[in-house]
Motif scaffolding. Structure first.
Motif, PDB file in Angstrom:
ATOM      1  N   GLY A  72     114.473  12.709  38.553  1.00  0.00           N
ATOM      2  CA  GLY A  72     115.765  13.164  38.854  1.00  0.00           C
ATOM      3  C   GLY A  72     116.114  14.126  39.754  1.00  0.00           C
ATOM      4  N   GLY A  73     117.045  14.180  40.400  1.00  0.00           N
ATOM      5  CA  GLY A  73     117.508  15.214  41.517  1.00  0.00           C
ATOM      6  C   GLY A  73     116.835  14.910  42.837  1.00  0.00           C
ATOM      7  N   LEU A  74     116.934  13.790  43.133  1.00  0.00           N
ATOM      8  CA  LEU A  74     116.401  13.257  44.405  1.00  0.00           C
ATOM      9  C   LEU A  74     117.560  12.577  45.378  1.00  0.00           C
ATOM     10  N   GLY A  75     118.701  12.518  44.879  1.00  0.00           N
ATOM     11  CA  GLY A  75     119.770  11.888  45.611  1.00  0.00           C
ATOM     12  C   GLY A  75     120.279  12.708  46.630  1.00  0.00           C
ATOM     13  N   PRO A  76     121.531  12.296  47.043  1.00  0.00           N
ATOM     14  CA  PRO A  76     122.034  12.984  48.522  1.00  0.00           C
ATOM     15  C   PRO A  76     123.141  13.803  48.124  1.00  0.00           C
ATOM     16  N   THR A  77     123.509  14.381  46.748  1.00  0.00           N
ATOM     17  CA  THR A  77     124.404  15.006  46.549  1.00  0.00           C
ATOM     18  C   THR A  77     124.285  16.356  46.351  1.00  0.00           C
ATOM     19  N   PRO A  78     125.123  17.553  46.309  1.00  0.00           N
ATOM     20  CA  PRO A  78     124.464  19.005  46.181  1.00  0.00           C
ATOM     21  C   PRO A  78     123.882  19.323  45.036  1.00  0.00           C
ATOM     22  N   ASP A  79     124.017  18.768  43.987  1.00  0.00           N
ATOM     23  CA  ASP A  79     123.390  19.004  42.712  1.00  0.00           C
ATOM     24  C   ASP A  79     121.975  18.389  42.726  1.00  0.00           C
ATOM     25  N   ASP A  80     121.657  17.601  43.706  1.00  0.00           N
ATOM     26  CA  ASP A  80     120.258  17.065  43.775  1.00  0.00           C
ATOM     27  C   ASP A  80     119.398  17.946  44.470  1.00  0.00           C
ATOM     28  N   LEU A  81     118.728  18.675  43.346  1.00  0.00           N
ATOM     29  CA  LEU A  81     117.801  19.815  44.137  1.00  0.00           C
ATOM     30  C   LEU A  81     116.564  20.075  43.952  1.00  0.00           C
TER      31      LEU A  81
END
Length: 210
Positions: A72-81
């Motif tokens: 999880g968290g590898l995408g392009p959105t700001p919550d991908d941290l």
């Protein structure tokens, strides 16, 4: 892993998991894979999309485990941290891998991706010496990185189909070569009827005390 090893941990990242919006099938699947590799898997954690809390969790895990697997968290959105938080956990700078940006553009063939400011570009940032885990089913690569001696991190996206493919194509062989002693853990399920739990316990007490 050797008897002196500190084991493996799984860290699932995503507020949607904490809210109960989705079931964490990734941790279950990874656990099964670790058992097949005979690895000591001692702890699973789930944390929301908060950079400070992710950093704290990673720093704590680095002191007690040999291998950390995140999803999880590898995408392009700001919550991908995830990648950002991992780098900050060890005071390391992220560097862009230009070839990954080229690959993303080829995968999506979207005119908007020609804009260098696309949010997807953050998926090309990694620690300088990290090994990239290719993602043939999506745009978010993972990484294999040893930020400190004796502690390795593997990152995977939260999408199950992407995570499984990346595991099977890259991560499994790496983990097996570096961490596994070529053993597997097996379990058997025993079903009883007409007898209470305490009575069963007394009859198989020798097995429970192994």
């Amino acid at each position: 892993m050797s008897p002196k090893s500190k084991g493996v941990e799984i860290l699932s990242i995503g507020t949607e998991l904490l809210l109960g919006n989705i079931i964490n099938t990734n941790a279950q699947w990874i656990s099964e894979q670790l058992s097949q590799l005979g690895l000591n898997h001692f702890r699973q954690s789930t944390i929301g999309d908060n950079c400070d809390r992710i950093i704290k969790a990673i720093q704590e895990i680095s002191k007690r485990s040999d291998l950390l697997i995140t999803t999880g968290g590898l995408g392009p959105t700001p919550d991908d941290l995830t990648t950002e938080a991992i780098a900050k956990s060890f005071n390391v700078t992220l560097f862009e891998r230009p070839h990954l940006w080229d690959e993303i553009k080829q995968k999506l063939s979207n005119s908007k991706l020609q804009d260098d400011s696309s949010s997807l570009r953050k998926q090309c940032l990694f620690p300088k010496n990290a090994q990239i885990i290719n993602n043939p089913r999506g745009t978010a690569p993972g990484m294999i990185w040893e930020p400190i001696k004796g502690f390795t991190i593997l990152t995977f996206p939260g999408v199950p189909s992407e995570m499984k493919t990346m595991w099977e194509e890259t991560a499994c062989d790496f983990i097996k070569t570096k961490f596994s002693d070529n053993y597997s853990f097996y379990s058997n399920t025993l079903k009883f009827a007409g007898i209470g739990e305490s009575s069963v316990t007394e009859k198989i007490n020798d097995l429970l005390n192994l």
